[in-house]
Design a protein around this motif. Structure first.
Motif, PDB file in Angstrom:
ATOM      1  N   ALA A  96      43.696-110.812   7.837  1.00  0.00           N
ATOM      2  CA  ALA A  96      44.477-109.386   7.980  1.00  0.00           C
ATOM      3  C   ALA A  96      46.017-109.492   8.679  1.00  0.00           C
ATOM      4  O   ALA A  96      46.966-109.028   8.119  1.00  0.00           O
ATOM      5  CB  ALA A  96      43.644-108.572   8.785  1.00  0.00           C
ATOM      6  N   VAL A  97      45.930-110.378   9.743  1.00  0.00           N
ATOM      7  CA  VAL A  97      47.204-110.490  10.556  1.00  0.00           C
ATOM      8  C   VAL A  97      47.967-111.232   9.831  1.00  0.00           C
ATOM      9  O   VAL A  97      49.278-110.853   9.614  1.00  0.00           O
ATOM     10  CB  VAL A  97      46.826-111.197  11.694  1.00  0.00           C
ATOM     11  N   SER A  98      47.803-112.373   8.908  1.00  0.00           N
ATOM     12  CA  SER A  98      48.806-112.951   8.353  1.00  0.00           C
ATOM     13  C   SER A  98      49.372-112.164   7.156  1.00  0.00           C
ATOM     14  O   SER A  98      50.610-112.398   6.580  1.00  0.00           O
ATOM     15  CB  SER A  98      48.314-114.482   7.800  1.00  0.00           C
ATOM     16  N   SER A  99      48.427-111.258   6.565  1.00  0.00           N
ATOM     17  CA  SER A  99      48.834-110.262   5.597  1.00  0.00           C
ATOM     18  C   SER A  99      50.171-109.359   6.283  1.00  0.00           C
ATOM     19  O   SER A  99      50.902-109.033   5.621  1.00  0.00           O
ATOM     20  CB  SER A  99      47.676-109.584   4.836  1.00  0.00           C
ATOM     21  N   MET A 100      49.264-108.928   7.252  1.00  0.00           N
ATOM     22  CA  MET A 100      50.314-108.028   7.886  1.00  0.00           C
ATOM     23  C   MET A 100      51.646-108.531   8.214  1.00  0.00           C
ATOM     24  O   MET A 100      52.844-107.972   8.059  1.00  0.00           O
ATOM     25  CB  MET A 100      49.716-107.207   9.217  1.00  0.00           C
ATOM     26  N   VAL A 101      51.831-109.782   8.820  1.00  0.00           N
ATOM     27  CA  VAL A 101      53.128-110.529   9.017  1.00  0.00           C
ATOM     28  C   VAL A 101      53.887-110.595   7.769  1.00  0.00           C
ATOM     29  O   VAL A 101      55.115-110.480   7.898  1.00  0.00           O
ATOM     30  CB  VAL A 101      52.903-111.615   9.976  1.00  0.00           C
ATOM     31  N   TYR A 102      53.076-111.115   6.681  1.00  0.00           N
ATOM     32  CA  TYR A 102      53.863-111.225   5.477  1.00  0.00           C
ATOM     33  C   TYR A 102      54.371-110.009   5.022  1.00  0.00           C
ATOM     34  O   TYR A 102      55.730-109.884   4.564  1.00  0.00           O
ATOM     35  CB  TYR A 102      52.945-111.905   4.551  1.00  0.00           C
ATOM     36  N   GLU A 103      53.638-109.082   4.841  1.00  0.00           N
ATOM     37  CA  GLU A 103      53.957-107.511   4.388  1.00  0.00           C
ATOM     38  C   GLU A 103      55.319-107.141   5.315  1.00  0.00           C
ATOM     39  O   GLU A 103      56.355-106.552   4.643  1.00  0.00           O
ATOM     40  CB  GLU A 103      52.757-106.547   4.341  1.00  0.00           C
ATOM     41  N   ALA A 104      55.230-107.199   6.731  1.00  0.00           N
ATOM     42  CA  ALA A 104      56.133-106.690   7.371  1.00  0.00           C
ATOM     43  C   ALA A 104      57.433-107.696   7.386  1.00  0.00           C
ATOM     44  O   ALA A 104      58.639-107.016   7.070  1.00  0.00           O
ATOM     45  CB  ALA A 104      55.920-106.932   8.882  1.00  0.00           C
ATOM     46  N   ASN A 105      57.536-108.880   7.097  1.00  0.00           N
ATOM     47  CA  ASN A 105      58.511-109.726   6.714  1.00  0.00           C
ATOM     48  C   ASN A 105      59.307-109.455   5.453  1.00  0.00           C
ATOM     49  O   ASN A 105      60.759-109.088   5.411  1.00  0.00           O
ATOM     50  CB  ASN A 105      58.143-111.147   6.520  1.00  0.00           C
ATOM     51  N   ALA A 106      58.444-108.892   4.342  1.00  0.00           N
ATOM     52  CA  ALA A 106      58.930-108.444   3.054  1.00  0.00           C
ATOM     53  C   ALA A 106      59.637-107.092   3.137  1.00  0.00           C
ATOM     54  O   ALA A 106      60.709-106.921   2.576  1.00  0.00           O
ATOM     55  CB  ALA A 106      57.787-108.554   2.182  1.00  0.00           C
ATOM     56  N   ARG A 107      59.186-106.258   4.114  1.00  0.00           N
ATOM     57  CA  ARG A 107      59.597-105.033   4.281  1.00  0.00           C
ATOM     58  C   ARG A 107      60.899-105.093   5.208  1.00  0.00           C
ATOM     59  O   ARG A 107      61.827-104.494   4.737  1.00  0.00           O
ATOM     60  CB  ARG A 107      58.719-104.268   5.051  1.00  0.00           C
ATOM     61  N   ILE A 108      61.171-106.096   5.942  1.00  0.00           N
ATOM     62  CA  ILE A 108      62.373-106.193   6.659  1.00  0.00           C
ATOM     63  C   ILE A 108      63.430-106.507   5.895  1.00  0.00           C
ATOM     64  O   ILE A 108      64.660-106.330   5.767  1.00  0.00           O
ATOM     65  CB  ILE A 108      62.027-107.104   8.045  1.00  0.00           C
ATOM     66  N   ARG A 109      62.918-107.631   5.019  1.00  0.00           N
ATOM     67  CA  ARG A 109      63.908-108.255   3.942  1.00  0.00           C
ATOM     68  C   ARG A 109      64.382-107.338   2.928  1.00  0.00           C
ATOM     69  O   ARG A 109      65.401-107.304   2.439  1.00  0.00           O
ATOM     70  CB  ARG A 109      63.237-109.451   3.338  1.00  0.00           C
ATOM     71  N   PRO A 111      63.888-103.639   2.222  1.00  0.00           N
ATOM     72  CA  PRO A 111      63.144-102.132   2.860  1.00  0.00           C
ATOM     73  C   PRO A 111      62.872-101.109   1.976  1.00  0.00           C
ATOM     74  O   PRO A 111      61.785-100.144   2.097  1.00  0.00           O
ATOM     75  CB  PRO A 111      64.632-101.440   3.849  1.00  0.00           C
ATOM     76  N   VAL A 112      63.265-101.325   0.536  1.00  0.00           N
ATOM     77  CA  VAL A 112      62.907-100.403  -0.493  1.00  0.00           C
ATOM     78  C   VAL A 112      61.480-100.801  -1.180  1.00  0.00           C
ATOM     79  O   VAL A 112      60.767-100.019  -1.242  1.00  0.00           O
ATOM     80  CB  VAL A 112      64.051-100.203  -1.587  1.00  0.00           C
ATOM     81  N   TYR A 113      61.558-102.065  -1.511  1.00  0.00           N
ATOM     82  CA  TYR A 113      60.394-102.277  -2.188  1.00  0.00           C
ATOM     83  C   TYR A 113      59.452-103.283  -1.482  1.00  0.00           C
ATOM     84  O   TYR A 113      58.201-103.496  -1.793  1.00  0.00           O
ATOM     85  CB  TYR A 113      60.897-102.987  -3.486  1.00  0.00           C
ATOM     86  N   GLY A 114      59.868-104.049  -0.597  1.00  0.00           N
ATOM     87  CA  GLY A 114      58.920-104.766   0.269  1.00  0.00           C
ATOM     88  C   GLY A 114      58.141-105.961  -0.464  1.00  0.00           C
ATOM     89  O   GLY A 114      58.996-106.382  -1.174  1.00  0.00           O
ATOM     90  N   CYS A 115      56.879-105.958  -0.239  1.00  0.00           N
ATOM     91  CA  CYS A 115      56.017-106.947  -1.230  1.00  0.00           C
ATOM     92  C   CYS A 115      56.243-106.588  -2.600  1.00  0.00           C
ATOM     93  O   CYS A 115      56.532-107.733  -3.407  1.00  0.00           O
ATOM     94  CB  CYS A 115      54.595-106.890  -0.914  1.00  0.00           C
ATOM     95  N   ALA A 116      56.437-105.524  -3.082  1.00  0.00           N
ATOM     96  CA  ALA A 116      56.532-105.145  -4.595  1.00  0.00           C
ATOM     97  C   ALA A 116      57.813-105.850  -5.064  1.00  0.00           C
ATOM     98  O   ALA A 116      57.715-106.434  -6.200  1.00  0.00           O
ATOM     99  CB  ALA A 116      56.664-103.642  -4.714  1.00  0.00           C
ATOM    100  N   GLY A 117      58.903-106.016  -4.224  1.00  0.00           N
ATOM    101  CA  GLY A 117      60.025-106.330  -4.800  1.00  0.00           C
ATOM    102  C   GLY A 117      59.999-108.118  -4.883  1.00  0.00           C
ATOM    103  O   GLY A 117      60.233-108.594  -6.013  1.00  0.00           O
ATOM    104  N   ALA A 118      59.160-108.669  -3.824  1.00  0.00           N
ATOM    105  CA  ALA A 118      59.025-110.161  -4.342  1.00  0.00           C
ATOM    106  C   ALA A 118      57.929-110.298  -5.472  1.00  0.00           C
ATOM    107  O   ALA A 118      58.213-111.252  -6.285  1.00  0.00           O
ATOM    108  CB  ALA A 118      58.059-110.715  -2.834  1.00  0.00           C
TER     109      ALA A 118
END
Ligand SMILES: [Zn+2]
Length: 193
Positions: A96-109, A111-118
């Motif tokens: 869960a932590v690595s998922s949250m960190v991944y999602e947070a990274n994607a959201r910072i990169r 901000p509109v699409y986050g993981c969905a953009g990737a």
């Protein structure tokens, strides 16, 4: 929550708490007693709170990797991270932590699409590669056909030239050997009768 300061200023808290941040040298001493926590976990250090023995964040946010918590904290907030972890069995918390960190990274990169953009970008890449693969496979089939045709042509030409070669030397075969054999057989026969 202590959200009054930007979480990126994690390296040096202005007032070190007396109990847990000793003025340690850069590399930790190599032989500490295993039960004593030398430094607070990265999360508690950033949140400037006391890292207790059963700190729910400590196993996943080691003090040597503060960026991990900084990023997750920026997107999810510390209280949400703690709540998520407390709701999960311990066996699932690391994932869960690595998922949250991944999602947070994607959201910072993004901000509109986050993981969905990737995901969209990767799906686009997959379909482009599938097109390339189909083209390459078609080319392969084409080349295989060409090769088969070429081999057939070579075989045909070889059999034609072999036929021509077979026709020519038969005219030069000397028939004397057969005549010799016959004459030899004739000469033996009278000896046994
Ligand atoms: Zn802690």
């Amino acid at each position: 929550m202590l959200s009054n300061s930007p979480p990126s200023s994690s390296s040096s808290p202005p007032f070190p708490s007396p109990s847990q941040s000793p003025p340690s040298p850069f590399p930790p001493p190599p032989s500490p007693p295993p039960s004593v926590v030398l430094s607070p976990c990265a999360a508690c250090k950033i949140l400037r709170r006391r890292c207790v023995e059963k700190c729910v964040l400590a196993p996943y946010f080691p003090p040597n990797d503060p960026i991990k918590f900084t990023i997750a904290h920026r997107v999810f907030g510390a209280s949400n991270i703690i709540k998520f972890l407390q709701e999960l069995p311990e066996s699932q918390r690391a994932d869960a932590v690595s998922s949250m960190v991944y999602e947070a990274n994607a959201r910072i990169r993004d901000p509109v699409y986050g993981c969905a953009g990737a995901i969209c970008q990767l799906q686009k890449q997959v379909s482009e590669l599938q097109v390339q693969l189909a083209k390459a496979q078609a080319e392969l089939v084409n080349m295989h056909c060409q090769q088969t045709n070429l081999v057939a042509l070579i075989c045909m030409e070889m059999t034609q030239s072999q036929d021509q070669q077979l026709l020519q030397p038969q005219q030069h075969i000397d028939m004397n050997c057969f005549i010799d054999d016959n004459s030899l057989g004739c000469s033996w026969e009278p000896l046994w009768t």
